[in-house]
Design a protein around this motif. Structure first.
Motif: not given
Length: 102
Positions: A22-26
């Protein structure tokens, strides 16, 4: 199916992402949205500067970003001298490259 949809499909439903994914995509989406805004600002035809100054990038959720222009005549300029569409195409490529590296 366009390339962005394929990227989303490979990863699964964005809303179900957790933790590092999620952090990577965000992070990648935020950076790509800024690229889109920057490119749109460079490509937009300028007469008075109002349209250019109305270009915005804003985060609307953890994994949702909006890029656009607030001038009431944006759509008419976009139809004849596209600047948002090409900016989003480049941002999508940027996103794909970012995710391939991470």
């Amino acid at each position: 199916m366009d390339e962005f949809a394929k990227l989303v499909r490979k990863t699964g439903d964005l809303e179900r992402l957790h933790g590092d994914n999620r952090k990577r995509w965000s992070s990648a989406l935020a950076e790509s949205a800024e690229v889109a805004g920057s490119v749109a600002t460079q490509l937009v035809p300028v007469r008075t500067g109002f349209l250019r100054d109305s270009i915005f990038v804003r985060q609307e959720g953890d994994l949702k970003f909006a890029v656009g222009a607030g001038a009431p005549y944006t759509i008419y300029v976009e139809e004849t001298q596209p600047f948002l569409g090409p900016a989003l195409v480049l941002a999508r490529r940027h996103l794909r490259n970012l995710l391939a590296k991470r």
